[in-house]
Design a protein around this motif. Structure first.
Motif: not given
Length: 564
Positions: A446, A449, A471, A487, A506, A545
């Motif tokens: 993460t 990313t 995501v 998010t 993502i 990802l």
């Protein structure tokens, strides 16, 4: 001047607790500064604290739009205060959220030394606090933005104050109101951080002491009247506010949804048989492992002494409760490690016996070998050897700590063994936390990313593209913490809708086909700007990802499949 005399000189007065706190600072600081946000608990705590600052609501606890009714509010307030003082909430600097845990570890080490000074020589009391501060379990929790470092500090402070009240009850100068105030303050903080754990430890110790001594007169010196009022003043306002704000839902969720399942069974898959915590002690107390057998022997032989008796009553009843509860996590017994440190410090009064010395040397070597193997095993399983140099250095330091400590304890030089092993192990822990762990790139999926999204110009907070990010197929809280509370978590069609609206997406590789099909159905096109492979260590799954931007958005500055 002998080493014993030097330690006594260093441990006198305020210097003993201050030096023990410095040891805890040195042990916990590298991990605090070096490690990215951890899944899952740390990221959830940190994000909930960030949302408190963003929303201005310091009563209710939320992770994104969901209530987080598991623990009281104390650690969230402390984290919010630390971030407001040291950082900015929009920066998502995880180190700032960890500061309360580090301070809690320092408080635990200082309180351990202060409490032990009531019945041990100054040098031995300093050793007790330093052993707790340098222990692997406390040093690790000091670098994690969760409840356990703070809880350990609060409980250890309360128990150290209680020990001073108990030991000095029959002396001409009994403990005064400052000591009693520290007891109630520590207990109040413990309740505000993790509910009933602190009171449980204290009450079990009281019951055990009264049963052992067959007298309870010293309990009258605790200041029950004003102490309970102090607890009510500290805890009551928030307890009433959260009851009103949630119509009582907080308590039903915290007790019925979190605490009760842990008492009734192995909640969330964290079950283990009785004896689990006992088997872990030689690892978790390292580098003081070499004194563990001698400490147990000293505790039994000196059980008639008030300070040792108190340590045993602090340790044994609560430990049995933790062993009996089906749900087990390694840090649950951390509030009892101060008592373990006191017993080991008692062993410094005389050279260890032959069996205790050989047992301590063997356990120390086994623990050192286990820690030396952590780096190579992790790199081998991940297929990433970029941190091999750091791993070799950490391994050498751990093996040096185990070997030198074992050699010295066999020569009955307990204090020197503790000093040498402690110094080498502290250095090894620092290299492991700040060198080896950050180099294990696949673990930090993460973090990498979020960095790739920012480098591509796709982070909405930079003002180049619209937000929020969607995501698909991946829901670890550390990514939410890094990208922000707004998010959106969903599936491939949700990610395609984000692209159609001009927002970044993502997409985890398993949802990529559904995402592309949804793009076709919506007559929308996207540009892939990065593909980040890594390990989701929360579930053991290898993920990729992929970061997508709408056509016309920022261009990626690095190849799409770069492993960064």
């Amino acid at each position: 001047m002998s080493l014993e005399d030097r330690l006594d000189a260093f441990g006198r007065g305020w210097r003993g607790p201050a030096l023990a706190a410095a040891v805890a600072l040195a042990a916990g600081l590298p991990g605090l500064l070096a490690l990215p946000p951890l899944d899952r608990d740390e990221a959830r705590f940190a994000e909930a604290s960030a949302q408190m600052l963003e929303s201005g609501d310091f009563v209710s606890i939320h992770f994104q739009g969901q209530p987080r009714f598991k623990k009281p509010v104390g650690v969230y307030w402390l984290q919010a205060a630390a971030v407001s003082t040291l950082s900015h909430v929009e920066d998502r600097d995880i180190w700032a959220y960890r500061v309360p845990s580090l301070i809690g570890a320092m408080l635990a080490a200082a309180a351990c030394a202060w409490g032990a000074a009531a019945f041990l020589a100054p040098g031995a009391a300093l050793a007790a606090g330093s052993m707790l501060g340098a222990s692997f379990i406390l040093a690790t929790e000091a670098g994690i933005a969760a409840t356990d470092g703070v809880l350990c500090g609060a409980v250890t402070l309360a128990m150290a104050a209680m020990a001073r009240i108990y030991v000095r009850a029959d002396q001409p100068c009994p403990a005064g109101w400052p000591t009693r105030t520290l007891f109630w303050a520590g207990l109040s903080l413990a309740v505000l951080v993790k509910g009933p754990i602190g009171p449980m430890v204290a009450l079990l110790a009281m019951v055990a002491l009264v049963a052992w001594d067959r007298r309870a007169a010293w309990l009258g010196r605790m200041g029950w009247g004003w102490g309970l009022i102090l607890m009510a003043v500290v805890i009551g306002p928030w307890a009433m506010a959260i009851t009103v704000a949630t119509d009582g839902a907080f308590w039903s969720a915290a007790v019925g949804g979190d605490l009760a399942p842990k008492l009734a069974g192995s909640a969330e898959g964290h079950g283990a048989p009785p004896g689990y915590y006992g088997l872990l002690v030689p690892l978790l107390i390292f580098p003081a492992t070499l004194l563990l057998p001698a400490g147990l022997v000293a505790g039994w032989r000196a059980r008639a002494e008030p300070g040792v008796r108190f340590a045993l009553c602090w340790l044994v009843p609560a430990w049995l409760v933790f062993e009996a509860v089906p749900t087990k996590l390694v840090h649950y017994t951390l509030p009892l490690y101060g008592a373990v440190a006191w017993l080991m410090a008692c062993a410094l009064a005389r050279p260890p016996g032959r069996i205790a010395a050989w047992s301590g040397a063997a356990l120390s070597l086994l623990a050192a070998c286990a820690f030396a193997a952590v780096g190579p095993l992790a790199m081998s399983s991940l297929g990433d050897w970029s941190g091999a140099g750091w791993a070799l250095l950490a391994g050498a330091l751990f093996l040096g700590a185990g070997g030198a400590g074992a050699a010295l304890i066999l020569r009955r030089r307990s204090r020197r063994a503790l000093l040498v092993a402690g110094a080498l192990a502290l250095a090894g822990h620092a290299v492991l936390a700040a060198g080896v762990a950050p180099a294990l790139g696949p673990l930090w999926l993460t973090d990498r990313t979020a960095d790739a999204l920012a480098e591509s110009g796709g982070d909405p907070r930079d003002g180049i593209v619209s937000g929020p990010v969607t995501v698909a197929g991946f829901a670890e809280p550390s990514l939410v913490f890094l990208l922000g509370a707004d998010t959106r978590l969903g599936d491939g069609s949700d990610a395609a809708e984000a692209i159609a609206q001009g927002r970044p997406a993502i997409v985890e590789s398993r949802d990529d086909a559904a995402f592309r099909n949804a793009l076709v159905a919506q007559a929308t096109r996207a540009r892939i700007v990065a593909a980040i492979p890594g390990l989701d260590y929360s579930n053991g799954r290898h993920d990729i990802l992929r970061i997508y931007l709408p056509l016309g958005a920022a261009t990626a500055p690095h190849p799409p499949d770069a492993k960064r």
